[in-house]
Design a protein around this motif. Structure first.
Motif, PDB file in Angstrom:
ATOM      1  N   ASN A  54      29.998  24.976  -8.326  1.00  0.00           N
ATOM      2  CA  ASN A  54      29.218  25.395  -9.488  1.00  0.00           C
ATOM      3  C   ASN A  54      27.807  25.822  -9.118  1.00  0.00           C
ATOM      4  N   GLY A  55      27.599  26.200  -7.870  1.00  0.00           N
ATOM      5  CA  GLY A  55      26.307  26.714  -7.450  1.00  0.00           C
ATOM      6  C   GLY A  55      25.259  25.673  -7.161  1.00  0.00           C
ATOM      7  N   GLN A  56      25.632  24.398  -7.121  1.00  0.00           N
ATOM      8  CA  GLN A  56      24.635  23.354  -6.931  1.00  0.00           C
ATOM      9  C   GLN A  56      24.029  23.335  -5.532  1.00  0.00           C
ATOM     10  N   GLN A  57      24.636  24.034  -4.581  1.00  0.00           N
ATOM     11  CA  GLN A  57      24.073  24.119  -3.232  1.00  0.00           C
ATOM     12  C   GLN A  57      23.256  25.387  -3.005  1.00  0.00           C
ATOM     13  N   ASN A  58      23.117  26.215  -4.001  1.00  0.00           N
ATOM     14  CA  ASN A  58      22.430  27.493  -3.828  1.00  0.00           C
ATOM     15  C   ASN A  58      20.918  27.310  -3.831  1.00  0.00           C
ATOM     16  N   VAL A  59      20.400  26.719  -2.757  1.00  0.00           N
ATOM     17  CA  VAL A  59      18.961  26.520  -2.622  1.00  0.00           C
ATOM     18  C   VAL A  59      18.306  27.897  -2.588  1.00  0.00           C
ATOM     19  N   PRO A  60      17.342  28.157  -3.468  1.00  0.00           N
ATOM     20  CA  PRO A  60      16.708  29.477  -3.515  1.00  0.00           C
ATOM     21  C   PRO A  60      16.049  29.863  -2.188  1.00  0.00           C
ATOM     22  N   VAL A  61      16.252  31.091  -1.782  1.00  0.00           N
ATOM     23  CA  VAL A  61      15.631  31.610  -0.569  1.00  0.00           C
ATOM     24  C   VAL A  61      14.116  31.572  -0.747  1.00  0.00           C
ATOM     25  N   GLY A  62      13.411  31.105   0.267  1.00  0.00           N
ATOM     26  CA  GLY A  62      11.961  31.064   0.215  1.00  0.00           C
ATOM     27  C   GLY A  62      11.375  29.848  -0.480  1.00  0.00           C
ATOM     28  N   LEU A  63      12.220  28.935  -0.896  1.00  0.00           N
ATOM     29  CA  LEU A  63      11.730  27.713  -1.541  1.00  0.00           C
ATOM     30  C   LEU A  63      10.878  26.942  -0.543  1.00  0.00           C
ATOM     31  N   ASP A  64       9.655  26.609  -0.930  1.00  0.00           N
ATOM     32  CA  ASP A  64       8.770  25.882  -0.028  1.00  0.00           C
ATOM     33  C   ASP A  64       7.876  24.933  -0.813  1.00  0.00           C
ATOM     34  N   SER A  65       7.100  24.140  -0.108  1.00  0.00           N
ATOM     35  CA  SER A  65       6.126  23.215  -0.688  1.00  0.00           C
ATOM     36  C   SER A  65       6.763  22.198  -1.629  1.00  0.00           C
ATOM     37  N   VAL A  66       7.986  21.794  -1.334  1.00  0.00           N
ATOM     38  CA  VAL A  66       8.687  20.815  -2.160  1.00  0.00           C
ATOM     39  C   VAL A  66       8.203  19.416  -1.791  1.00  0.00           C
ATOM     40  N   ILE A  67       7.902  18.612  -2.821  1.00  0.00           N
ATOM     41  CA  ILE A  67       7.429  17.249  -2.578  1.00  0.00           C
ATOM     42  C   ILE A  67       8.368  16.186  -3.154  1.00  0.00           C
ATOM     43  N   ALA A  68       9.309  16.581  -4.012  1.00  0.00           N
ATOM     44  CA  ALA A  68      10.260  15.627  -4.578  1.00  0.00           C
ATOM     45  C   ALA A  68      11.537  16.358  -4.965  1.00  0.00           C
ATOM     46  N   ILE A  69      12.669  15.625  -4.925  1.00  0.00           N
ATOM     47  CA  ILE A  69      13.967  16.187  -5.263  1.00  0.00           C
ATOM     48  C   ILE A  69      14.706  15.255  -6.210  1.00  0.00           C
ATOM     49  N   PHE A  70      15.631  15.819  -6.996  1.00  0.00           N
ATOM     50  CA  PHE A  70      16.477  15.026  -7.869  1.00  0.00           C
ATOM     51  C   PHE A  70      17.759  15.804  -8.146  1.00  0.00           C
ATOM     52  N   CYS A  71      18.895  15.149  -8.076  1.00  0.00           N
ATOM     53  CA  CYS A  71      20.171  15.763  -8.419  1.00  0.00           C
ATOM     54  C   CYS A  71      20.692  15.154  -9.706  1.00  0.00           C
ATOM     55  N   ALA A  72      21.198  15.992 -10.569  1.00  0.00           N
ATOM     56  CA  ALA A  72      21.990  15.554 -11.711  1.00  0.00           C
ATOM     57  C   ALA A  72      23.446  15.825 -11.326  1.00  0.00           C
ATOM     58  N   ASP A  73      24.373  15.669 -12.242  1.00  0.00           N
ATOM     59  CA  ASP A  73      25.782  15.856 -11.897  1.00  0.00           C
ATOM     60  C   ASP A  73      26.032  17.168 -11.174  1.00  0.00           C
ATOM     61  N   TYR A  74      25.613  18.285 -11.755  1.00  0.00           N
ATOM     62  CA  TYR A  74      25.891  19.601 -11.186  1.00  0.00           C
ATOM     63  C   TYR A  74      24.628  20.441 -11.066  1.00  0.00           C
ATOM     64  N   ALA A  75      23.481  19.818 -11.019  1.00  0.00           N
ATOM     65  CA  ALA A  75      22.209  20.539 -10.954  1.00  0.00           C
ATOM     66  C   ALA A  75      21.313  19.902  -9.909  1.00  0.00           C
ATOM     67  N   THR A  76      20.387  20.687  -9.386  1.00  0.00           N
ATOM     68  CA  THR A  76      19.397  20.194  -8.445  1.00  0.00           C
ATOM     69  C   THR A  76      18.019  20.584  -8.954  1.00  0.00           C
ATOM     70  N   PHE A  77      17.091  19.641  -8.917  1.00  0.00           N
ATOM     71  CA  PHE A  77      15.723  19.838  -9.379  1.00  0.00           C
ATOM     72  C   PHE A  77      14.765  19.515  -8.239  1.00  0.00           C
ATOM     73  N   VAL A  78      13.697  20.290  -8.125  1.00  0.00           N
ATOM     74  CA  VAL A  78      12.665  20.005  -7.128  1.00  0.00           C
ATOM     75  C   VAL A  78      11.291  20.112  -7.787  1.00  0.00           C
ATOM     76  N   LEU A  79      10.377  19.313  -7.291  1.00  0.00           N
ATOM     77  CA  LEU A  79       8.978  19.387  -7.712  1.00  0.00           C
ATOM     78  C   LEU A  79       8.182  19.917  -6.541  1.00  0.00           C
ATOM     79  N   LYS A  80       7.382  20.956  -6.801  1.00  0.00           N
ATOM     80  CA  LYS A  80       6.581  21.562  -5.753  1.00  0.00           C
ATOM     81  C   LYS A  80       5.163  21.000  -5.778  1.00  0.00           C
ATOM     82  N   SER A  81       4.451  21.168  -4.690  1.00  0.00           N
ATOM     83  CA  SER A  81       3.102  20.611  -4.572  1.00  0.00           C
ATOM     84  C   SER A  81       2.128  21.197  -5.588  1.00  0.00           C
TER      85      SER A  81
END
Length: 113
Positions: A54-81
């Protein structure tokens, strides 16, 4: 996560979510969804493994400055600096409106706010 910043996983492993990528190290955070897992490394890189049905591994190209991560059932969330929240999810499992995008018809979703 082990004290040497490597990751081990165990469980049912129906979607390879316990198959930690070879060489994964310098991990500072981990999170697990229903069928995928995500790690954040010390340089801000996000690594995902397990199901991508369901696309949950499709980390966006160029994603940077991530300071925190969280997964829901089929979603991924990141917090940037810079305080921005970014997320991605597959359409088929957005039945609960995880990203409030039920009105759109594209298969994979990505947003930043």
């Amino acid at each position: 996560m082990k004290s040497d910043s490597t990751v081990v996983a165990w469980g049912r492993n129906t979607e390879n979510q316990c198959n930690v990528p070879t060489g994964l190290s310098k991990v500072i955070a981990i999170s697990a969804g229903a069928y995928h897992s995500v790690a954040l490394t010390s340089d801000g890189t996000v690594i995902s493994w397990g199901s991508n049905n369901n696309g949950q591994q499709n980390v966006p190209v160029g994603l940077d400055s991530v300071i925190a991560i969280f997964c829901a059932d089929y979603a991924t969330f990141v917090l940037k600096s810079n305080g921005r929240l970014e997320a991605w999810v597959g359409w088929e499992k957005n039945t609960g409106g995880q990203l409030m995008w039920n009105m759109f018809r594209r298969k994979h979703r990505y947003f930043s706010m």
